[in-house]
Design an enzyme around this catalytic site. Structure first.
Site, PDB file in Angstrom:
ATOM      1  N   ASP A  87      41.916  32.274  38.637  1.00 42.85           N
ATOM      2  CA  ASP A  87      42.484  33.154  37.601  1.00 42.85           C
ATOM      3  C   ASP A  87      43.610  33.907  38.270  1.00 42.85           C
ATOM      4  O   ASP A  87      43.910  34.816  38.623  1.00 42.85           O
ATOM      5  CB  ASP A  87      41.314  34.421  37.505  1.00 42.85           C
TER       6      ASP A  87
ATOM      7  N   GLU B 129      42.694  29.814  30.480  1.00 44.49           N
ATOM      8  CA  GLU B 129      41.988  30.792  31.391  1.00 44.49           C
ATOM      9  C   GLU B 129      40.526  29.905  31.771  1.00 44.49           C
ATOM     10  O   GLU B 129      40.230  28.815  31.168  1.00 44.49           O
ATOM     11  CB  GLU B 129      41.226  31.929  30.307  1.00 44.49           C
TER      12      GLU B 129
ATOM     13  N   HIS C  85      38.346  37.376  39.908  1.00 43.78           N
ATOM     14  CA  HIS C  85      38.272  38.732  40.555  1.00 43.78           C
ATOM     15  C   HIS C  85      37.614  38.958  41.792  1.00 43.78           C
ATOM     16  O   HIS C  85      37.196  40.109  42.068  1.00 43.78           O
ATOM     17  CB  HIS C  85      38.040  39.808  39.312  1.00 43.78           C
TER      18      HIS C  85
ATOM     19  N   ASP D  58      50.304  37.067  36.862  1.00 46.84           N
ATOM     20  CA  ASP D  58      49.781  38.225  37.642  1.00 46.84           C
ATOM     21  C   ASP D  58      48.418  38.070  37.992  1.00 46.84           C
ATOM     22  O   ASP D  58      47.579  37.146  37.685  1.00 46.84           O
ATOM     23  CB  ASP D  58      49.931  39.552  36.982  1.00 46.84           C
TER      24      ASP D  58
ATOM     25  N   GLU E  56      48.964  40.430  32.340  1.00 47.11           N
ATOM     26  CA  GLU E  56      47.547  40.350  31.861  1.00 47.11           C
ATOM     27  C   GLU E  56      46.439  41.164  32.405  1.00 47.11           C
ATOM     28  O   GLU E  56      45.505  41.511  31.520  1.00 47.11           O
ATOM     29  CB  GLU E  56      47.280  38.664  31.844  1.00 47.11           C
ATOM     30  N   GLU E  57      46.540  41.344  33.793  1.00 49.92           N
ATOM     31  CA  GLU E  57      45.424  42.095  34.528  1.00 49.92           C
ATOM     32  C   GLU E  57      45.536  43.646  34.239  1.00 49.92           C
ATOM     33  O   GLU E  57      44.597  44.423  34.698  1.00 49.92           O
ATOM     34  CB  GLU E  57      45.140  41.425  35.921  1.00 49.92           C
TER      35      GLU E  57
ATOM     36  N   HIS F 171      48.953  33.026  32.682  1.00 49.36           N
ATOM     37  CA  HIS F 171      49.435  34.588  33.201  1.00 49.36           C
ATOM     38  C   HIS F 171      49.584  34.268  34.741  1.00 49.36           C
ATOM     39  O   HIS F 171      48.906  33.670  35.424  1.00 49.36           O
ATOM     40  CB  HIS F 171      48.551  35.584  32.949  1.00 49.36           C
TER      41      HIS F 171
END
Length: 344
Positions: free
Chosen positions: A91, A145, A315, A69, A121-122, A67
């Protein structure tokens, strides 16, 4: 082989720094278009951009999916020796670069592999849902991931539940009831903190009630984030909450079922062998969260999640990944597909 490794290390460094310098939080994925246009031209891979600002390179019945984003909060990229820091480094732009370069290498060697950098995705996974509803199906999907060198064969499902309740607005000095207190008591009755993978978690994340200093509230709102394994029934969880929050209105704002694949899945076996050849002793892993793997499961004959990077850094403001990790990711992805195609 050493010459090839040095070339790939420099290539991945260049591409990753370019990509994490482009801030693409959920909703701003279109900013990555110039990057993918350059990559498409440089690597000789056809590019398709979708309505959700997801990016596809090449075509095939095997899909590498990552992903584009990130979560909010730009982190200025920096390089220390062979380690790259920045928002999205782990990530999910580090795994993305590994998949992208593996797609290129496989394409050069005659393998038909599609690469996808999905949007949102987030947030609500608009890119994965778009792909789910596109009519495309795949023989094999690897979801990129950060998995700490492990092979993820299970993710828990998620339910996002809104609850709105009514109370009696009265002057606080003579009130006979209080909706805030009632909501607190009900939350405590249903609250299940995260404990183990096999048990659901029911966690309140938002509560709003009241708007005047001296009047008890007449309405209240609670949001629950619910995670649950494949052994637990979604309806049973919601029913339990409904029985506690009587006379309230409920709305499921998002529901993604859990996913579980068998350890003897051919894709899992091929990935296990490819990791072993790199000197990595993988474990089969279950993740308490939810990913695009949950959504894409219905359109894949075989599906699994694996990617370079330390998932504990996701994150955080300490996101980083080493070039060596990405290089090993490239080799594992490439060898997995070669192994899979050889078996077929």
């Amino acid at each position: 082989m050493q010459l090839e490794k040095e070339f790939l290390l420099q290539k991945e460094k260049q591409l990753l720094l370019d990509l994490i310098s482009t801030y693409t939080p959920s909703g701003e994925e279109d900013k990555a278009l110039p990057f993918f246009e350059r990559v498409s031209k440089d690597l000789g891979l056809s590019l398709k951009v979708t309505n959700t600002n997801s990016f596809y390179l090449n075509k095939g019945k095997i899909l590498f999916v990552s992903h584009i984003d990130t979560v909010q909060g730009f982190i200025e990229p920096k390089v220390e020796k062979d380690v790259i820091y920045g928002r999205g480094a782990v990530d999910d732009k580090g795994p993305l670069i590994a998949m992208l370069l593996s797609t290129w290498l496989l394409h050069e060697n005659g393998y038909d592999v599609m690469f996808a950098a999905l949007s949102d995705e987030e947030n609500k996974s608009a890119g994965a849902r778009e792909l789910l509803n596109s009519g495309n199906t795949f023989e094999n999907i690897i979801v990129g991931e950060p998995t700490n060198g492990n092979i993820v064969i299970e993710y828990r499902g998620v339910i996002h539940l809104d609850i709105e309740c009514k109370g009696k607005g009265e002057h606080s000095s003579s009130s006979s009831e209080n909706l805030i207190v009632e909501l607190g008591e009900k939350i405590r009755r249903v609250y299940l903190p995260p404990s183990s993978y096999d048990k659901p978690s029911i966690v309140p994340t938002i509560i709003r009630s009241g708007d005047r200093l001296n009047v008890t509230p007449s309405d209240g709102y609670v949001h629950f984030d619910i995670r649950y394994p494949s052994t637990v029934n979604e309806k049973a969880i919601i029913s339990e909450i409904v029985n506690v929050f009587v006379d309230c209105e409920f709305k499921v704002v998002e529901s993604v079922p859990p996913v579980k694949v068998q350890p003897n899945n051919p894709l899992v076996i091929s990935l296990f062998r490819a990791l072993s050849r790199e000197g990595i002793k993988p474990s089969l892993s279950r993740k308490a969260g939810t990913s695009d793997m949950n959504i894409l499961f219905p359109i894949a004959k075989n599906i699994v999640a694996f990617g370079p990077g330390d998932s504990k850094l996701e994150h955080t403001d300490k996101e980083k990944i080493s070039l060596e990790e990405i290089y090993k990711g490239i080799r594992v992805y490439t060898n997995t597909i070669e192994e899979l195609c050889k078996e077929n």
